[in-house]
Write a protein that holds these residues in place. Structure first.
Motif, PDB file in Angstrom:
ATOM      1  N   ASP A  60       0.840  -1.210   0.000  1.00  0.00           N
ATOM      2  CA  ASP A  60       0.000   0.000   0.000  1.00  0.00           C
ATOM      3  C   ASP A  60       0.871   1.255   0.000  1.00  0.00           C
ATOM      4  OD1 ASP A  60      -2.292   1.495  -0.064  1.00  0.00           O
ATOM      5  OD2 ASP A  60      -2.673   1.379   2.090  1.00  0.00           O
ATOM      6  N   ALA A  61       1.819   1.298  -0.942  1.00  0.00           N
ATOM      7  CA  ALA A  61       2.745   2.433  -1.095  1.00  0.00           C
ATOM      8  C   ALA A  61       3.533   2.698   0.185  1.00  0.00           C
ATOM      9  CB  ALA A  61       1.999   3.692  -1.541  1.00  0.00           C
ATOM     10  N   GLY A  62       3.842   1.623   0.923  1.00  0.00           N
ATOM     11  CA  GLY A  62       4.703   1.757   2.091  1.00  0.00           C
ATOM     12  C   GLY A  62       3.987   1.920   3.409  1.00  0.00           C
ATOM     13  N   ARG A  63       2.674   2.080   3.388  1.00  0.00           N
ATOM     14  CA  ARG A  63       1.929   2.317   4.632  1.00  0.00           C
ATOM     15  C   ARG A  63       1.659   1.031   5.407  1.00  0.00           C
ATOM     16  NH1 ARG A  63      -2.722   5.491   4.534  1.00  0.00           N
ATOM     17  NH2 ARG A  63      -3.687   3.822   3.347  1.00  0.00           N
ATOM     18  N   LEU A 110      -3.321 -10.524   1.949  1.00  0.00           N
ATOM     19  CA  LEU A 110      -3.054  -9.211   1.364  1.00  0.00           C
ATOM     20  C   LEU A 110      -1.725  -9.205   0.623  1.00  0.00           C
ATOM     21  CD1 LEU A 110      -0.821  -7.252   3.082  1.00  0.00           C
ATOM     22  CD2 LEU A 110      -2.584  -7.521   4.804  1.00  0.00           C
ATOM     23  N   VAL A 111      -0.807 -10.096   0.968  1.00  0.00           N
ATOM     24  CA  VAL A 111       0.442 -10.212   0.219  1.00  0.00           C
ATOM     25  C   VAL A 111       0.151 -10.630  -1.226  1.00  0.00           C
ATOM     26  CG1 VAL A 111       2.654 -11.411   0.047  1.00  0.00           C
ATOM     27  CG2 VAL A 111       1.769 -10.744   2.291  1.00  0.00           C
ATOM     28  N   ASP A 112      -0.813 -11.538  -1.409  1.00  0.00           N
ATOM     29  CA  ASP A 112      -1.207 -11.964  -2.753  1.00  0.00           C
ATOM     30  C   ASP A 112      -1.821 -10.811  -3.535  1.00  0.00           C
ATOM     31  OD1 ASP A 112      -0.472 -14.681  -2.328  1.00  0.00           O
ATOM     32  OD2 ASP A 112      -2.300 -14.948  -1.167  1.00  0.00           O
ATOM     33  N   PHE A 113      -2.616  -9.982  -2.854  1.00  0.00           N
ATOM     34  CA  PHE A 113      -3.256  -8.854  -3.526  1.00  0.00           C
ATOM     35  C   PHE A 113      -2.221  -7.841  -4.017  1.00  0.00           C
ATOM     36  CE2 PHE A 113      -6.775  -9.686  -0.230  1.00  0.00           C
ATOM     37  CZ  PHE A 113      -7.289 -10.715  -0.991  1.00  0.00           C
ATOM     38  N   GLU A 114      -1.259  -7.550  -3.158  1.00  0.00           N
ATOM     39  CA  GLU A 114      -0.302  -6.484  -3.456  1.00  0.00           C
ATOM     40  C   GLU A 114       0.771  -6.904  -4.453  1.00  0.00           C
ATOM     41  OE1 GLU A 114      -0.155  -3.340  -2.413  1.00  0.00           O
ATOM     42  OE2 GLU A 114      -1.840  -3.340  -1.028  1.00  0.00           O
ATOM     43  N   THR A 115       1.127  -8.189  -4.450  1.00  0.00           N
ATOM     44  CA  THR A 115       2.205  -8.638  -5.330  1.00  0.00           C
ATOM     45  C   THR A 115       1.687  -9.182  -6.653  1.00  0.00           C
ATOM     46  OG1 THR A 115       2.204 -10.787  -4.204  1.00  0.00           O
ATOM     47  CG2 THR A 115       3.765  -9.138  -3.414  1.00  0.00           C
ATOM     48  N   GLY A 116       0.387  -9.022  -6.895  1.00  0.00           N
ATOM     49  CA  GLY A 116      -0.162  -9.385  -8.194  1.00  0.00           C
ATOM     50  C   GLY A 116      -0.518 -10.841  -8.376  1.00  0.00           C
ATOM     51  N   LYS A 117      -0.428 -11.644  -7.297  1.00  0.00           N
ATOM     52  CA  LYS A 117      -0.779 -13.052  -7.416  1.00  0.00           C
ATOM     53  C   LYS A 117      -2.286 -13.266  -7.487  1.00  0.00           C
ATOM     54  CE  LYS A 117       3.314 -14.747  -4.951  1.00  0.00           C
ATOM     55  NZ  LYS A 117       3.788 -15.485  -3.757  1.00  0.00           N
ATOM     56  N   LYS A 241      -7.733  -0.619   6.848  1.00  0.00           N
ATOM     57  CA  LYS A 241      -7.378  -0.531   5.435  1.00  0.00           C
ATOM     58  C   LYS A 241      -5.967  -1.071   5.199  1.00  0.00           C
ATOM     59  CE  LYS A 241      -6.776   2.637   1.547  1.00  0.00           C
ATOM     60  NZ  LYS A 241      -5.642   1.816   1.102  1.00  0.00           N
ATOM     61  N   TYR A 242      -5.855  -2.386   5.090  1.00  0.00           N
ATOM     62  CA  TYR A 242      -4.552  -2.990   4.862  1.00  0.00           C
ATOM     63  C   TYR A 242      -4.218  -3.081   3.376  1.00  0.00           C
ATOM     64  CZ  TYR A 242      -5.189  -4.648   9.688  1.00  0.00           C
ATOM     65  OH  TYR A 242      -5.400  -4.729  11.041  1.00  0.00           O
ATOM     66  N   ALA A 243      -5.226  -3.240   2.534  1.00  0.00           N
ATOM     67  CA  ALA A 243      -4.983  -3.458   1.105  1.00  0.00           C
ATOM     68  C   ALA A 243      -5.175  -2.170   0.315  1.00  0.00           C
ATOM     69  CB  ALA A 243      -5.923  -4.538   0.563  1.00  0.00           C
ATOM     70  N   SER A 244      -4.312  -1.946  -0.673  1.00  0.00           N
ATOM     71  CA  SER A 244      -4.369  -0.702  -1.447  1.00  0.00           C
ATOM     72  C   SER A 244      -5.638  -0.606  -2.284  1.00  0.00           C
ATOM     73  CB  SER A 244      -3.145  -0.588  -2.360  1.00  0.00           C
ATOM     74  OG  SER A 244      -3.075  -1.685  -3.253  1.00  0.00           O
ATOM     75  N   GLY A 245      -6.266  -1.733  -2.594  1.00  0.00           N
ATOM     76  CA  GLY A 245      -7.494  -1.694  -3.387  1.00  0.00           C
ATOM     77  C   GLY A 245      -8.738  -1.502  -2.560  1.00  0.00           C
ATOM     78  N   GLN A 246      -8.586  -1.137  -1.297  1.00  0.00           N
ATOM     79  CA  GLN A 246      -9.721  -1.014  -0.392  1.00  0.00           C
ATOM     80  C   GLN A 246      -9.825   0.406   0.157  1.00  0.00           C
ATOM     81  OE1 GLN A 246     -10.167  -4.249   2.457  1.00  0.00           O
ATOM     82  NE2 GLN A 246     -10.623  -2.776   4.049  1.00  0.00           N
TER      83      GLN A 246
END
Length: 402
Positions: A60-63, A110-117, A241-246
């Motif tokens: 999430d851009a470092g947050r 959330l690791v899967d969400f952020e790394t494109g998996k 809000k852990y995921a950048s798409g949320q």
């Protein structure tokens, strides 16, 4: 004589059996999770969240920072404590924060969400990582909070700043150099073993951000054969809000939050742990107005309360950059010379610089099968332009296995 020999043999067998049952000891342990880590916002992390030499993923851009750590697995009962030390690295504001673990039973994180998996848009959900999601072989379980906290205004970085000297009230001896939180999380021991992902979220939007150090401490029981209590933790919901798409969660203004879960066995001595804080920094936002929270299980209300903190002035020494105003702007019959700081104002279950304890709601014994948890904040406000309103709530159930 024969009876004496028989008795001796029985004693030897008994002693041997007791020795075999003796539990292996691990001893006390302190596990470093993060050490003086700089958590800050930077769009460069959006393109490359990959691990650096420190083994940390920056999401999430470092947050959000996430790290896999190895924890001891105890056979004897142990006490677990989470410790977090934080300083501002130039961010002067109060920000919501959360330290959490990703359940090992969740094969979608959330690791899967952020790394494109995994693409969040395929779920067709506005808030896809808030609660349990099951589809075919895919299981997502929400993050379990170890510690909810709120950063103070500028602690550490601005402590010796010349501009804040005049803001220091006479009743505090000095501005603090950092803020420390410690919570007993022994009830989460079932999740705190072997290799797990541990993370921290802070809602910062600056490149300066914060620096933090976090450790997990374990104290093993010194009572012989004190077996570890067998318990199960059931993650239910987490709207942070852990995921950048949320987006920040303001859905309570429109509807209740319902979570369905299916238990394979009857609960024994079950407890619901519920953490809640309201946010919205404008004058009449959910941060500053009392709002009732209602929790129901299978349609029956089990807890209704107004989460509120009115002791925020006791945290003044952690808040050097808090803005101040004439107290008469907030209270009647107050001398115009008297001042009040933003950090002094009462809030929805938090103060700048405080941690937040969970509400523990006894559920006793619950039957095997399907259940529904409903969380309602009926007077919650909608977020709109220039006026954020949102609630960070999380909940999990713990029950005994024997």
């Amino acid at each position: 004589m024969k009876n004496i020999v028989t008795l001796c043999l029985l004693c030897i067998i008994f002693i041997t059996a007791c020795a075999e049952k003796k539990l292996e000891t691990f001893g006390d342990a302190s596990v470093s999770i993060f050490e003086d880590v700089h958590l800050h916002f930077d769009m460069a992390f959006k393109e490359n969240p990959a691990k650096g030499n420190d083994g940390i993923l920056r999401l999430d851009a470092g947050r959000v920072i996430v790290k896999k750590v190895k924890l001891p697995t105890y056979q004897k009962q142990a006490k677990a404590t989470i410790n977090l030390t934080l300083t501002s690295n130039g961010d002067p504001w109060d920000k919501s924060g959360s330290m959490f673990i990703i359940p090992k039973t969740s094969n979608l994180t959330l690791v899967d969400f952020e790394t494109g998996k995994f693409d969040l848009t395929t779920l067709n959900e506005t808030y896809p990582v808030v609660s349990t999601y099951q589809k075919d072989s895919i299981l997502h379980e929400p993050n379990v909070e170890l510690l909810r906290f709120m950063t103070p205004f500028g602690v550490g970085y601005f402590t010796n700043d010349e501009r804040v000297k005049s803001r220091k009230p006479v009743y505090i001896p000095h501005w603090e150099s950092d803020v420390k939180w410690s919570q007993d999380i022994t009830h989460l021991l079932p999740l705190l073993e072997d290799e797990i992902y541990v993370g921290v979220f802070i809602d910062t939007w600056t490149k300066e951000g914060y620096k933090l150090t976090a450790t997990l401490n374990f104290e093993e029981s010194n009572i012989p054969n004190h077996s570890k209590k067998k318990q199960t933790v059931v993650p239910l919901v987490n709207t942070a809000k852990y995921a950048s798409g949320q987006r920040l969660y303001d859905e309570f203004s429109r509807s209740d939050l319902e979570v369905n879960f299916d238990m394979p066995e009857t609960f024994k001595n079950a407890k619901l742990y519920y953490i809640t804080t309201g946010h919205g920094g404008h004058a009449k936002g959910d941060e500053f107005v009392k709002k009732e929270n209602k929790i129901s299980l299978d349609g029956k209300e089990i807890k209704a309360f107004i989460p509120w903190r009115d002791d925020c002035s006791s945290f003044r020494r952690f808040n050097p950059t808090s803005a101040t105003w004439k107290a008469s702007e907030f209270y009647d019959d107050v001398d115009d010379c008297e001042k009040i700081a933003s950090s002094d104002l009462s809030r929805s279950n938090w103060c700048p610089g405080s941690d937040i304890l969970p509400e523990i709601i006894p559920l006793n014994n619950l039957s095997k099968g399907k259940h529904t948890l409903t969380i309602s904040i009926p007077e919650a406000q909608t977020a709109k332009q220039g006026e954020d309103n949102y609630w960070m709530v999380s909940a999990y159930i713990i029950y005994d296995n024997e």
